[in-house]
Design a protein around this motif. Structure first.
Motif, PDB file in Angstrom:
ATOM      1  N   MET A 172       0.385   5.334 -10.336  1.00  0.00           N
ATOM      2  CA  MET A 172       0.568   4.705  -9.045  1.00  0.00           C
ATOM      3  C   MET A 172       1.294   3.367  -9.222  1.00  0.00           C
ATOM      4  SD  MET A 172      -2.937   5.347  -6.941  1.00  0.00           S
ATOM      5  CE  MET A 172      -4.063   5.281  -8.322  1.00  0.00           C
ATOM      6  N   THR A 177      -1.388   0.903  -4.970  1.00  0.00           N
ATOM      7  CA  THR A 177      -1.461   1.590  -3.680  1.00  0.00           C
ATOM      8  C   THR A 177      -0.909   3.008  -3.724  1.00  0.00           C
ATOM      9  OG1 THR A 177      -0.925   1.377  -1.343  1.00  0.00           O
ATOM     10  CG2 THR A 177       0.782   0.720  -2.897  1.00  0.00           C
ATOM     11  N   GLU A 178      -1.372   3.797  -2.781  1.00  0.00           N
ATOM     12  CA  GLU A 178      -0.810   5.127  -2.527  1.00  0.00           C
ATOM     13  C   GLU A 178      -0.189   5.161  -1.129  1.00  0.00           C
ATOM     14  OE1 GLU A 178      -4.019   7.879  -3.042  1.00  0.00           O
ATOM     15  OE2 GLU A 178      -3.868   7.836  -5.205  1.00  0.00           O
ATOM     16  N   LYS A 179      -0.135   4.007  -0.470  1.00  0.00           N
ATOM     17  CA  LYS A 179       0.426   3.923   0.876  1.00  0.00           C
ATOM     18  C   LYS A 179       1.932   4.168   0.840  1.00  0.00           C
ATOM     19  CE  LYS A 179      -1.847   0.907   3.721  1.00  0.00           C
ATOM     20  NZ  LYS A 179      -2.028  -0.441   4.283  1.00  0.00           N
ATOM     21  N   GLU A 180       2.494   4.500   2.006  1.00  0.00           N
ATOM     22  CA  GLU A 180       3.932   4.716   2.111  1.00  0.00           C
ATOM     23  C   GLU A 180       4.690   3.397   2.184  1.00  0.00           C
ATOM     24  OE1 GLU A 180       4.733   7.333   5.350  1.00  0.00           O
ATOM     25  OE2 GLU A 180       3.531   8.950   4.508  1.00  0.00           O
ATOM     26  N   ARG A 215      -5.213   1.174  -2.238  1.00  0.00           N
ATOM     27  CA  ARG A 215      -5.611   2.119  -3.287  1.00  0.00           C
ATOM     28  C   ARG A 215      -4.756   1.897  -4.473  1.00  0.00           C
ATOM     29  NH1 ARG A 215      -6.753   7.833  -0.402  1.00  0.00           N
ATOM     30  NH2 ARG A 215      -8.392   7.095   0.931  1.00  0.00           N
TER      31      ARG A 215
END
Length: 153
Positions: free
Chosen positions: A1, A18-21, A153
């Protein structure tokens, strides 16, 4: 990540994995990365994680967004690129640096072992323990609805 390491005066103040866009960056608390400095706009920049790569976008900020000391309006990032916003440096890593560098960590404080042993034996390992209040932390009710709470995340 991917990981963003936020630095101020060459000291690590935050690591964002993070795993956000996308991540919003700015001075106000509604941003994913909050940079508390008057030189940072309320909504300063955004980092987008897309199929083509990771891109930083300046959101028409007054003082600009810089990648490797060059002002940009949008720029794809490579591993270890430094995004400068106000007095902060955000170092982009394509993969999280799990262990971190030893130089980034605060040094360990050396305790006076005799004094620590006395405190431990007296039953009060923390000298401020008598002043501390213990109270339960309420837990929110569980529901199937999606939470509106922000998460990194």
């Amino acid at each position: 990540m991917p990981e963003i390491v936020v630095k101020f005066a060459d000291r690590v103040i935050e690591r964002v994995v993070t795993e956000k866009e996308h991540l919003s960056i700015g001075r106000t608390s509604d941003n994913d990365i909050v940079l508390d400095n008057r030189g940072v706009s309320r909504r300063h920049a955004r980092i987008e994680f897309g199929r083509e790569g990771v891109e930083v976008l300046d959101l028409d900020s007054l003082n600009g967004t810089f990648v490797n000391q060059m002002r940009v309006s949008r720029q794809f990032l490579k591993d270890c690129d430094v995004v400068t916003i106000g007095k902060f440096d955000l170092v982009y890593h394509s993969e999280s640096q799990a262990a971190g560098k030893m130089s980034d960590l605060d040094p360990t404080m050396v305790l006076d072992t005799k004094k620590q042993k006395e405190l431990s034996q007296s039953g009060k390992a923390n000298p401020l323990e008598s002043f501390m209040e213990t109270r339960p932390i309420p837990t929110p009710p569980q529901s199937d609805a999606k939470s509106d709470r922000k998460e990194h995340r």
